[in-house]
Design a protein around this motif. Sequence first.
Motif, mmCIF file in Angstrom:
data_model
loop_
_atom_site.group_PDB
_atom_site.id
_atom_site.type_symbol
_atom_site.label_atom_id
_atom_site.label_comp_id
_atom_site.label_asym_id
_atom_site.label_seq_id
_atom_site.Cartn_x
_atom_site.Cartn_y
_atom_site.Cartn_z
ATOM 1 N N SER A 184 0.825 -1.209 0.000
ATOM 2 C CA SER A 184 0.000 0.000 0.000
ATOM 3 C C SER A 184 0.857 1.256 0.000
ATOM 4 C CB SER A 184 -0.913 0.032 1.231
ATOM 5 O OG SER A 184 -1.835 -1.011 1.173
ATOM 6 N N ASP A 185 0.221 2.360 -0.305
ATOM 7 C CA ASP A 185 0.886 3.654 -0.279
ATOM 8 C C ASP A 185 1.468 3.912 1.126
ATOM 9 O OD1 ASP A 185 0.758 6.535 -1.780
ATOM 10 O OD2 ASP A 185 0.590 6.727 0.398
ATOM 11 N N VAL A 214 -1.139 5.724 8.358
ATOM 12 C CA VAL A 214 -2.467 5.851 8.979
ATOM 13 C C VAL A 214 -2.797 4.563 9.743
ATOM 14 C CG1 VAL A 214 -4.941 6.068 8.518
ATOM 15 C CG2 VAL A 214 -3.302 7.510 7.275
ATOM 16 N N PHE A 215 -2.496 3.418 9.100
ATOM 17 C CA PHE A 215 -2.737 2.118 9.744
ATOM 18 C C PHE A 215 -1.956 2.009 11.055
ATOM 19 C CE2 PHE A 215 -0.995 -2.133 10.505
ATOM 20 C CZ PHE A 215 -2.159 -2.865 10.701
ATOM 21 N N ASP A 216 -0.658 2.327 10.993
ATOM 22 C CA ASP A 216 0.190 2.209 12.189
ATOM 23 C C ASP A 216 -0.325 3.093 13.321
ATOM 24 O OD1 ASP A 216 1.860 0.358 11.019
ATOM 25 O OD2 ASP A 216 3.320 1.842 10.317
ATOM 26 N N GLU A 217 -0.744 4.308 12.976
ATOM 27 C CA GLU A 217 -1.240 5.231 14.004
ATOM 28 C C GLU A 217 -2.528 4.705 14.631
ATOM 29 O OE1 GLU A 217 0.536 9.229 11.793
ATOM 30 O OE2 GLU A 217 -1.630 8.949 11.947
ATOM 31 N N PRO A 263 -6.127 -4.498 14.639
ATOM 32 C CA PRO A 263 -5.240 -4.488 13.455
ATOM 33 C C PRO A 263 -5.860 -5.088 12.208
ATOM 34 C CG PRO A 263 -4.060 -5.275 15.397
ATOM 35 C CD PRO A 263 -5.511 -5.185 15.779
ATOM 36 N N VAL A 264 -6.558 -6.230 12.354
ATOM 37 C CA VAL A 264 -7.098 -6.887 11.162
ATOM 38 C C VAL A 264 -8.205 -6.033 10.534
ATOM 39 C CG1 VAL A 264 -8.277 -8.933 10.273
ATOM 40 C CG2 VAL A 264 -6.473 -9.182 11.994
ATOM 41 N N LEU A 318 -9.265 6.759 11.612
ATOM 42 C CA LEU A 318 -9.502 5.339 11.356
ATOM 43 C C LEU A 318 -9.826 4.618 12.665
ATOM 44 C CD1 LEU A 318 -9.558 2.976 9.392
ATOM 45 C CD2 LEU A 318 -7.108 2.689 9.740
ATOM 46 N N ALA A 319 -9.085 4.951 13.716
ATOM 47 C CA ALA A 319 -9.325 4.311 15.016
ATOM 48 C C ALA A 319 -10.761 4.593 15.480
ATOM 49 C CB ALA A 319 -8.318 4.818 16.048
#
Lengths: 96, 482
Positions: B328-329, B335-338, B346-347, B378-379
């Motif tokens: 992914s970009d 964004v995912f990590d944050e 996570p999933v 996202l969270a």
Amino acid sequence: MPIEIDIAHVARLARLALTPDELDRYRSQLAVILDHAARVQAVDTTGLAPTAHPLGLSNVFRPDEVRPPLDVDEVLSQAPSARDGYFEVPPALEGA
Amino acid sequence: MSTWEPVIGIEVHVELGTASKMFCGCPVVFGDQPNTAVCPTCLGLPGALPVTNGTAIEWLARIGLALHCRIAPFSVFHRKNYFYADVPKNYQISQFDLPVCVDGWLDVTADGEEIRVGIERAHMEEDTGKSLHQGSGGRIHAATSTLLDFNRSGVPLVEIVSRPDLRSAAQARAYAQDLRALVAELGVSDARMEEGSIRFDANVSVRPVSTKELGTKVEIKNMNSFRSLERAIGSEIDRQIGVLEDGGAVIQETRHWDEEVGATKGMRTKEGSSDYRYFTEPDLVPLEMPASTVERIRTDLPELPADRRHRFGQLGLDSHLVNVLSGSDPDLRRVFDEAVALGADPVISANWITGEVTAVFRRAEASKAEVRIRGSDLAELVMMVKQGTLSSSAAKEALSGVMAGEGSPREVAEARDLVQVSDEGLIGAAIDQVLAANAEAIERLRGGEEKVLGFLVGQVMRATGGKADPKLVNALLRQRIT
Ligand SMILES: [Zn+2]
């Protein structure tokens, strides 16, 4: 002890077309140089680090900064032949 | 053909993306007018002297450390002597027996199996100019003259040599792709195969299985994509096996991959052409890299692709999701990590990132629109779905609002009236109302007419303006009736 030299091979690597006379002359001249190198090689250098450069300096760097290149017309005016901004040379064959 | 084992090593050339060239101040350019980024040094004019670009050496060490190499405290440049029109000095400045990086490895996953590929060395050199063969559509053999552009001459070039640890064309391709991704991640090269800023050559030999001795190796050049690299190696393996099974011998040579024909082709080579007569470059002093510099460069390394894949796996992502998320970009991965750092699952987060978020992101990129989403958004979104405040379809709508810059998921959900009612008291009151008005329906349900439940759920949803969490309505209804 005379050193065996494949003088024709050396000439070919340097792209030199030599006559049989020249081959003989350069073979004997080169032999003198190699003989000298052999004498240097015979010196006991145990415990001495090899010399990579006679100046004894290291890490002479320039910063990653651009300097203006040459003018392309001036560059190509030095060439025997140029075309469309390129240097032009006889056809080159890969590995030839 | 299981009686033969292929043995493959890969040589990679990477053009560094420094501002200036390796030994002069000319700019590193691509696609500019020919001979507009040249000076006496990179044209090989007599008397011009090279001066080493310090940044290029640091970037080489960066590559070396990412490949787990040892960085030599002392290394030197050598001259590699050969005659070719695009090498104006008649030698290339390179490294020989004292390269900057030695003895590393890269872990690669191919066909679901992880293999460790040894790195023999990575060294510094300079790129050559570019030749264009005139006449007969640019084909070498029928050329009438050769045109030369020296813009590329002297561009910093790193050569990375693997050990012969690869055993199939697919493994070779995986190694090449992972190495490219690594170099791109390090930010030292744009690593574009189609522009030649990363180039792969392969050394291929075959030997009878379970023997140790290496067969005669053939070098393959001219592979312009990962697909052609895999095809070229596969075709060369087959060719060599064919030669050996016919009782012949493989000749040590360089062969060119012909994409159209789908086969490698031997090249006319001249005896002695590989006698490069290396000697130390007298115009350049040696390089010394103290341990403190090595440690500083090591500390500056970003998270490497292999380490990241491993970390994703430990978060519980399956291998498919790991691959998609890894590809992914980088902004979306951040964004995912944050989001995960803020406690989001996570999933579920990875599914959002690789699915809906990527889809919106691609559309926005195509229209050059700005995309605004933070890890906290996202969270929050994941949390709202989990709590039942947003249905999954409402969450998609909320997300598009967030990415259009309308605010946080909660703000968008409220502004667009997407919030689901999960308050048991409120829903309970609506249920009581509906039950009071439908005594007959309750009797039918108690009599076993299951479909009546759907009717009652529908009535409750209507009474709440469609905002109740249907799952909760269902559960509460059953509680009251039975
Ligand atoms: Zn230059």
